[in-house]
Design a protein around this motif. Structure first.
Motif, PDB file in Angstrom:
ATOM      1  N   GLU A  14      24.968  42.684  43.928  1.00  0.00           N
ATOM      2  CA  GLU A  14      25.931  41.790  44.065  1.00  0.00           C
ATOM      3  C   GLU A  14      27.204  41.779  43.158  1.00  0.00           C
ATOM      4  OE1 GLU A  14      27.870  39.659  46.496  1.00  0.00           O
ATOM      5  OE2 GLU A  14      26.024  40.074  47.239  1.00  0.00           O
ATOM      6  N   GLU A  15      26.970  41.852  41.757  1.00  0.00           N
ATOM      7  CA  GLU A  15      27.946  41.985  40.748  1.00  0.00           C
ATOM      8  C   GLU A  15      28.638  43.294  40.759  1.00  0.00           C
ATOM      9  OE1 GLU A  15      27.195  39.760  36.825  1.00  0.00           O
ATOM     10  OE2 GLU A  15      25.330  40.814  37.355  1.00  0.00           O
ATOM     11  N   ILE A  16      28.015  44.531  41.312  1.00  0.00           N
ATOM     12  CA  ILE A  16      29.104  45.717  41.616  1.00  0.00           C
ATOM     13  C   ILE A  16      29.916  45.528  42.569  1.00  0.00           C
ATOM     14  CG2 ILE A  16      28.417  47.815  42.539  1.00  0.00           C
ATOM     15  CD1 ILE A  16      25.798  48.251  41.066  1.00  0.00           C
ATOM     16  N   ARG A  17      29.374  44.711  43.785  1.00  0.00           N
ATOM     17  CA  ARG A  17      30.216  44.500  44.919  1.00  0.00           C
ATOM     18  C   ARG A  17      31.627  43.469  44.547  1.00  0.00           C
ATOM     19  NH1 ARG A  17      25.819  44.986  48.254  1.00  0.00           N
ATOM     20  NH2 ARG A  17      25.120  42.888  47.844  1.00  0.00           N
ATOM     21  N   THR A  18      31.212  42.538  43.536  1.00  0.00           N
ATOM     22  CA  THR A  18      32.280  41.687  43.107  1.00  0.00           C
ATOM     23  C   THR A  18      33.448  42.371  42.411  1.00  0.00           C
ATOM     24  OG1 THR A  18      30.909  39.744  43.202  1.00  0.00           O
ATOM     25  CG2 THR A  18      32.715  39.654  41.799  1.00  0.00           C
ATOM     26  N   VAL A  19      32.902  43.225  41.409  1.00  0.00           N
ATOM     27  CA  VAL A  19      33.804  44.004  40.692  1.00  0.00           C
ATOM     28  C   VAL A  19      34.544  44.979  41.474  1.00  0.00           C
ATOM     29  CG1 VAL A  19      33.889  46.029  38.838  1.00  0.00           C
ATOM     30  CG2 VAL A  19      32.355  43.881  38.335  1.00  0.00           C
ATOM     31  N   ALA A  20      33.975  45.736  42.460  1.00  0.00           N
ATOM     32  CA  ALA A  20      34.750  46.517  43.346  1.00  0.00           C
ATOM     33  C   ALA A  20      35.725  45.742  44.074  1.00  0.00           C
ATOM     34  CB  ALA A  20      33.695  47.284  44.301  1.00  0.00           C
ATOM     35  N   ARG A  21      35.227  44.770  44.781  1.00  0.00           N
ATOM     36  CA  ARG A  21      36.128  43.977  45.469  1.00  0.00           C
ATOM     37  C   ARG A  21      37.311  43.795  44.725  1.00  0.00           C
ATOM     38  NH1 ARG A  21      34.547  42.369  50.331  1.00  0.00           N
ATOM     39  NH2 ARG A  21      32.230  42.096  49.501  1.00  0.00           N
ATOM     40  N   GLU A  22      37.046  43.131  43.628  1.00  0.00           N
ATOM     41  CA  GLU A  22      38.223  42.419  42.851  1.00  0.00           C
ATOM     42  C   GLU A  22      39.306  43.691  42.470  1.00  0.00           C
ATOM     43  OE1 GLU A  22      39.252  39.312  42.086  1.00  0.00           O
ATOM     44  OE2 GLU A  22      37.563  38.567  43.334  1.00  0.00           O
ATOM     45  N   THR A  23      38.609  44.764  42.017  1.00  0.00           N
ATOM     46  CA  THR A  23      39.242  45.843  41.451  1.00  0.00           C
ATOM     47  C   THR A  23      40.221  46.520  42.594  1.00  0.00           C
ATOM     48  OG1 THR A  23      37.684  46.378  39.779  1.00  0.00           O
ATOM     49  CG2 THR A  23      39.246  48.191  40.327  1.00  0.00           C
ATOM     50  N   TRP A  24      39.387  46.575  43.734  1.00  0.00           N
ATOM     51  CA  TRP A  24      40.364  47.028  44.714  1.00  0.00           C
ATOM     52  C   TRP A  24      41.472  46.306  45.371  1.00  0.00           C
ATOM     53  CZ3 TRP A  24      39.204  50.855  49.102  1.00  0.00           C
ATOM     54  CH2 TRP A  24      38.127  52.023  48.589  1.00  0.00           C
ATOM     55  N   HIS A  25      41.348  44.983  45.432  1.00  0.00           N
ATOM     56  CA  HIS A  25      42.269  44.093  45.775  1.00  0.00           C
ATOM     57  C   HIS A  25      43.392  44.022  44.804  1.00  0.00           C
ATOM     58  CE1 HIS A  25      41.059  42.039  49.250  1.00  0.00           C
ATOM     59  NE2 HIS A  25      39.688  41.633  48.863  1.00  0.00           N
ATOM     60  N   GLU A  26      43.292  44.393  43.626  1.00  0.00           N
ATOM     61  CA  GLU A  26      44.240  44.424  42.622  1.00  0.00           C
ATOM     62  C   GLU A  26      44.792  45.743  42.466  1.00  0.00           C
ATOM     63  OE1 GLU A  26      46.321  42.941  39.148  1.00  0.00           O
ATOM     64  OE2 GLU A  26      44.977  41.938  40.353  1.00  0.00           O
ATOM     65  N   THR A  27      44.247  46.706  42.778  1.00  0.00           N
ATOM     66  CA  THR A  27      44.529  48.059  42.470  1.00  0.00           C
ATOM     67  C   THR A  27      45.401  48.800  43.888  1.00  0.00           C
ATOM     68  OG1 THR A  27      42.896  48.689  40.994  1.00  0.00           O
ATOM     69  CG2 THR A  27      44.080  50.346  41.963  1.00  0.00           C
ATOM     70  N   TYR A  28      44.937  48.379  44.918  1.00  0.00           N
ATOM     71  CA  TYR A  28      45.433  49.116  46.111  1.00  0.00           C
ATOM     72  C   TYR A  28      46.037  48.472  47.079  1.00  0.00           C
ATOM     73  CZ  TYR A  28      41.854  52.606  44.616  1.00  0.00           C
ATOM     74  OH  TYR A  28      41.162  53.535  43.679  1.00  0.00           O
ATOM     75  N   ASP A  29      47.458  48.105  46.491  1.00  0.00           N
ATOM     76  CA  ASP A  29      48.447  47.327  47.409  1.00  0.00           C
ATOM     77  C   ASP A  29      48.680  47.692  48.572  1.00  0.00           C
ATOM     78  OD1 ASP A  29      48.813  46.012  45.124  1.00  0.00           O
ATOM     79  OD2 ASP A  29      50.522  46.941  44.185  1.00  0.00           O
TER      80      ASP A  29
END
Length: 171
Positions: A14-29
């Motif tokens: 769950e924490e891996i998914r959270t980090v992935a989701r937050e990072t993707w939302h921030e990185t891939y405009d």
């Protein structure tokens, strides 16, 4: 860097998914929010992560912070992760993410260094990383580590082909 790097386990999903989701939302405009969420659910679902953690020749690591920093409950939080696999003499960085709130702290470099060390145990002679071409931060990160751009490709995300860049590090 005051994070601990350790092998991931099934309690980290769950924490891996959270980090992935937050990072993707921030990185891939260029990706809309629904596309990011669907991609994370697919690529980082329990079954996909279970396969990633159990595959031979693989290393899946997390960076965690907390606990020893005065947290009253002693809990630690996953703030980054990386996943790599070796086939023959080539290692591939399949995943690398650091939560946006913790970027610039050296966590990505520590994850890379430990991943490289773990994959070299499988006789890796070169390491490749693939990222979306739009990720200028990723490009700068890999170039800082000595990787060179060696190719391009595409990946389907959200029913569209997206440009990727291949980076290679000769060891």
């Amino acid at each position: 860097m005051n994070a601990t790097i350790r092998p991931a386990d099934d309690d980290d999903y769950e924490e891996i998914r959270t980090v992935a989701r937050e990072t993707w939302h921030e990185t891939y405009d260029e990706l809309d929010a629904d596309t990011v969420d669907r991609t994370i659910d697919e690529w980082y679902g329990d079954e996909a992560l279970e396969t990633a953690l159990s595959k031979a020749g693989t290393a899946f690591l997390v960076a965690e912070k907390g606990g020893d920093e005065g947290a009253s409950n002693g809990e630690r939080d996953v703030v980054g992760f990386t996943h790599g696999v070796v086939s023959g003499d080539e290692g591939d960085v399949l995943r690398m993410a650091v939560h946006p709130d913790h970027q610039g702290e050296g966590i990505g470099t520590s994850l890379h260094d430990r991943l490289r060390e773990d994959l070299e145990d499988f006789n890796m002679e070169r390491m490749r990383a693939i990222d979306l071409a739009s990720n200028e931060g990723g490009q700068a990160f890999y170039e800082q580590l000595g990787f060179e751009q060696t190719g391009e490709g595409t990946v389907e995300i959200g029913d569209q082909e997206r440009q990727e860049v291949v980076y290679t590090l000769e060891l």
